[in-house]
Structures are given as structure tokens and as C-alpha cells.
Design an enzyme around this catalytic site. Structure first.
Site, mmCIF file in Angstrom:
data_model
loop_
_atom_site.group_PDB
_atom_site.id
_atom_site.type_symbol
_atom_site.label_atom_id
_atom_site.label_comp_id
_atom_site.label_asym_id
_atom_site.label_seq_id
_atom_site.Cartn_x
_atom_site.Cartn_y
_atom_site.Cartn_z
ATOM 1 N N LYS A 1 -70.339 -2.333 69.788
ATOM 2 C CA LYS A 1 -71.042 -1.213 70.437
ATOM 3 C C LYS A 1 -71.230 -1.508 71.916
ATOM 4 C CE LYS A 1 -72.885 0.988 66.449
ATOM 5 N NZ LYS A 1 -73.688 0.736 65.277
ATOM 6 N N LYS B 1 -60.647 2.506 61.770
ATOM 7 C CA LYS B 1 -61.661 2.634 60.719
ATOM 8 C C LYS B 1 -62.393 3.971 60.865
ATOM 9 C CE LYS B 1 -66.228 1.571 59.595
ATOM 10 N NZ LYS B 1 -67.523 1.517 60.125
ATOM 11 N N LYS C 1 -68.567 7.428 61.896
ATOM 12 C CA LYS C 1 -69.276 8.506 62.600
ATOM 13 C C LYS C 1 -69.205 8.275 64.099
ATOM 14 C CE LYS C 1 -72.622 8.411 58.946
ATOM 15 N NZ LYS C 1 -73.516 7.269 58.681
HETATM 16 P P1 ADP Z 1 -70.522 4.844 59.999
HETATM 17 O O1 ADP Z 1 -69.666 3.664 60.403
HETATM 18 O O2 ADP Z 1 -69.720 6.070 59.877
HETATM 19 O O3 ADP Z 1 -71.739 5.011 60.880
HETATM 20 P P2 ADP Z 1 -72.345 3.732 58.114
HETATM 21 O O4 ADP Z 1 -72.449 2.561 59.016
HETATM 22 O O5 ADP Z 1 -73.559 4.599 57.984
HETATM 23 O O6 ADP Z 1 -71.072 4.576 58.552
HETATM 24 O O7 ADP Z 1 -71.892 3.236 56.684
HETATM 25 C C1 ADP Z 1 -72.505 3.516 55.454
HETATM 26 C C2 ADP Z 1 -71.755 2.792 54.358
HETATM 27 O O8 ADP Z 1 -70.406 3.280 54.308
HETATM 28 C C3 ADP Z 1 -71.646 1.279 54.577
HETATM 29 O O9 ADP Z 1 -71.696 0.610 53.329
HETATM 30 C C4 ADP Z 1 -70.309 1.119 55.218
HETATM 31 O O10 ADP Z 1 -69.752 -0.160 55.027
HETATM 32 C C5 ADP Z 1 -69.505 2.190 54.489
HETATM 33 N N1 ADP Z 1 -68.398 2.650 55.336
HETATM 34 C C6 ADP Z 1 -68.489 3.289 56.524
HETATM 35 N N2 ADP Z 1 -67.275 3.571 57.020
HETATM 36 C C7 ADP Z 1 -66.371 3.090 56.122
HETATM 37 C C8 ADP Z 1 -64.946 3.086 56.061
HETATM 38 N N3 ADP Z 1 -64.213 3.618 57.009
HETATM 39 N N4 ADP Z 1 -64.371 2.493 54.990
HETATM 40 C C9 ADP Z 1 -65.107 1.943 53.994
HETATM 41 N N5 ADP Z 1 -66.459 1.933 53.995
HETATM 42 C C10 ADP Z 1 -67.092 2.493 55.044
#
Ligand code: ADP
Ligand code: TRP
Length: 324
Positions: free
Chosen positions: A110, A189, A192
Site C-alpha cells: 500500500k 490478484k 477491491k
Molecule cells: P480485497 O483485497 O478485495 O480488499 P479483502 O482483503 O477484504 O479483499 O479479503 C477478504 C477475504 O477474501 C480474505 O480472506 C482474502 O484473502 C480473500 N481474497 C481477497 N481477494 C482474493 C483473491 N483475489 N483470491 C483469493 N482470495 C481473495
């Protein structure tokens, strides 16, 4: 086994969240004691519009219920309904070295993207450790990006137990599902924060458009293609049945399959899985009282565990309070 996991209410949930985390959560509710929460203290590091934050928090609850979380089997609650979590986070911060947090890759990523870091963002893994340790979680089902945070939680539990010569905090293990790293429409990956997501519950026309925008190379329709090099196929194989995956792979290799056709097949596979959940979500949306009731009832369950653990933690540290 006790299962603990959280998802931030920082935006619309997407296929990566579902395939990487939520699908595992829902499966695990059958045979385990589950605590799933909406990490709204965590999302305060990015969402600072109160109305939007309330909406996003409610949306995560609706998404989980629509996707099959059964509140009779698993607890689903807001992180903020368990204030003990922030108390434990403070205590854990006093036994955690700054160096550990400086090694967090998600924090470093970040900062590299020029996000100016708040103390909340820097201390994020400590709050996450508190989330898990406060319920004495055995297993934490997450996507790959979160594994380092769970390893930090293991370290933080050790620091606490060693410092206060006790065995109160339990070392949790991360658990990856079948889709630990789902790619986004640009092949990175799905996240959001990268603007490359396929949202779970957009209307079908929007979902279709998004799928059609997945980046592919310029191999002509008639040429054979390697499915393993294609973003569309990478997502398709996480969703479709084994037979359908084998069939589409054959079509890629044979040539004559355009990426547009592959995207259409992906759209149908996504709709097949999420279409019924979208309908259920629309019904649930009409019943705000039910959703709030689920969150409150679950929070009471979670809070009784948190209360007990915190009481032991305070005693171990010599922190007297009238709350015990
Ligand atoms: P983001 O990266 O979109 O902000 P979060 O950090 O809120 O998502 O992730 C919530 C859950 O979803 C976590 O357990 C995270 O590891 C999983 N997750 C998020 N993006 C992915 C992805 N591209 N592939 C697999 N798991 C994911
Ligand atoms: N940091 C996690 C994410 O962004 C969300 C989260 C907060 C979490 N607390 C947790 C996940 C505890 C597992 C366990 O995805």
C-alpha cells in the site's frame, strides 16, 4: 474445531472474496464452530464516509446470508459489536515489536502505491491478531494474501504467552481453499483496491460486460490457444464442473474458439453459481430487521467468548478492572 475469519466492509464483495474465502467459510459451517465477522474497524482505514460505511457493512451481511451462511450454524456479526477486540489489540501492541509490522507485505504494497499510511493501517495486523486470538480460533480460512497476517498472529500469541508466562492465547493455523489467488480482469490478484474486480451481485448485464472486459491476448480465433495462459480460463476452472473445464480446455487447444466464446462460457458458469443467490439477496434486502437480528444474536454469542478470554488476559497482565 473453532473457525474464525473476517472480511472488511471496504467495498462490494467480489469473486476473489467468494472463491478464496467465503465459499470455504460456508462449507466449514457444517462441521465446525464458526465465528465470521464483518471487519468494520479494519475498513475504517479506508472508508471514512459514515453513511457509506453503514451501507457496506450491511451489504457484507446480506452477501453472506444470500450465499448460504446459516446463522443457526455459524455466527455472523460486526467486529464493532465486540469492543473487547480493540482492548486486546492495545495489549498485544505492547508486546509486539515495530519491526514485525514493518515486514508486512500488504502494508508495504500500500505504501508503494503511494497510500499515505495511518497508524491504523500500520497496526492493522495487531487488530487482526486480536480478532483471532480473542475467540481462541484453531483455524483461519483466508485467501493467500492474508497468510502472512496469520503467521504474524502466531508470533504475537507467542510474544504474549512468553511475556506473561502463560498459555492463554492459542496459536491459530491459516487454511487456504481451492482458490487461494483469484485473478482480476487485468490478470493481477483480484482486489477491491485494484479496481479489477467482478462483483458478486451486480445485475447480469453489468456482470456480463465486466466479464467481457477481461484482458486476453491477440491470438486469432482460428489459432490453438494454451488455456493455462488465459485469465478467462483461470477463473472458469474455479467455477465450472470438471467435465466442463476439460471440455473448454480441449476447445482452446483445438483452435476455432474465440475469447468472446470463452467469456460467454465464464458468464454462464458465474450466473449458474450466483444467480440463485442474487434472488435470495433481493428477498433478504426487504427484511432489514432479520439481518440486524442475525448480527445481534451472533454478536452476543461471540461476545461471551471474548469476555472470558479478556478476563484471563487482564488477570495475566495484572490489569485490574471492575468489569471482571
Ligand atoms: P480485497 O483485497 O478485495 O480488499 P479483502 O482483503 O477484504 O479483499 O479479503 C477478504 C477475504 O477474501 C480474505 O480472506 C482474502 O484473502 C480473500 N481474497 C481477497 N481477494 C482474493 C483473491 N483475489 N483470491 C483469493 N482470495 C481473495
Ligand atoms: N485482513 C482481512 C482482509 O483484508 C480481514 C480480516 C480482519 C480478517 N480480521 C481478520 C481475516 C481475522 C481473518 C481473520 O481480508
Amino acid at each position: 474445531m473453532r473457525v474464525v475469519s473476517g472480511i472488511q466492509s471496504s467495498g462490494k464483495l467480489h469473486l476473489g472474496n467468494y472463491l478464496g474465502a467465503i465459499a470455504q467459510h460456508i462449507e466449514m459451517q457444517e462441521k465446525n464452530e464458526c465465528f465470521f465477522f464483518i471487519a468494520n474497524y479494519h475498513s475504517l482505514t479506508t472508508i471514512q464516509d459514515p453513511k457509506l460505511h453503514i451501507q457496506l457493512t450491511r451489504d457484507v451481511a446480506l452477501d453472506y446470508l444470500a450465499l448460504g451462511l446459516d446463522p443457526e450454524k455459524a455466527a455472523l456479526f460486526r467486529q464493532t459489536d465486540i469492543p473487547e477486540v480493540t482492548e486486546l489489540a492495545w495489549i498485544l501492541s505492547t508486546v509486539t515489536g515495530k519491526g514485525l509490522l514493518e515486514r508486512a507485505t500488504s502494508y508495504k504494497d500500500k505504501v508503494a502505491k503511494n497510500i499515505s499510511p495511518s497508524m491504523g493501517l500500520f497496526c492493522y495486523p495487531i487488530l487482526m491478531a486480536a480478532d483471532i486470538l480473542i475467540y481462541r480460533g484453531d483455524v483461519v480460512p483466508v485467501g493467500k494474501d492474508q497468510v502472512q497476517h496469520i503467521e504474524m498472529t502466531q508470533d504475537i500469541a507467542n510474544y504474549f504467552n512468553q511475556t506473561f508466562a502463560c498459555d492463554i492465547l492459542k496459536r491459530p493455523e491459516p487454511k487456504l481453499g481451492v482458490a487461494p489467488l483469484v485473478p482480476g480482469v487485468d490478470g493481477q490478484k483480484m482486489s477491491k483496491s485494484y479496481g479489477n474486480t467482478i462483483s458478486l451481485f451486480d445485475p447480469p448485464s453489468k456482470m456480463r460486460k465486466r466479464i467481457m472486459s477481461i484482458k486476453t491476448d491477440s491470438t486469432p480465433v482460428e489459432s490453438p490457444k494454451d488455456p493455462e495462459q488465459c485469465n478467462v480460463f483461470a477463473i472458469y476452472k474455479l467455477l465450472a464442473t470438471e467435465d466442463k473445464v476439460a471440455d473448454l480446455a480441449k476447445q482452446y487447444r483445438a483452435g476455432g474458439l474465440g475469447y468472446g466464446d470463452a467469456k460467454k462460457a465464464l458468464f454462464e458458469a458465474v450466473e449458474g453459481q450466483l444467480g440463485p443467490a442474487r434472488e435470495k439477496r433481493e428477498q433478504l434486502e426487504q427484511d432489514a430487521d432479520y439481518v440486524e437480528d442475525v448480527l445481534r444474536t451472533s454478536a452476543n454469542r461471540a461476545r461471551s467468548v471474548a469476555h472470558e478470554v479478556m478476563s484471563e488476559v487482564r488477570t495475566a497482565c495484572g490489569l485490574a478492572t471492575i468489569r471482571d
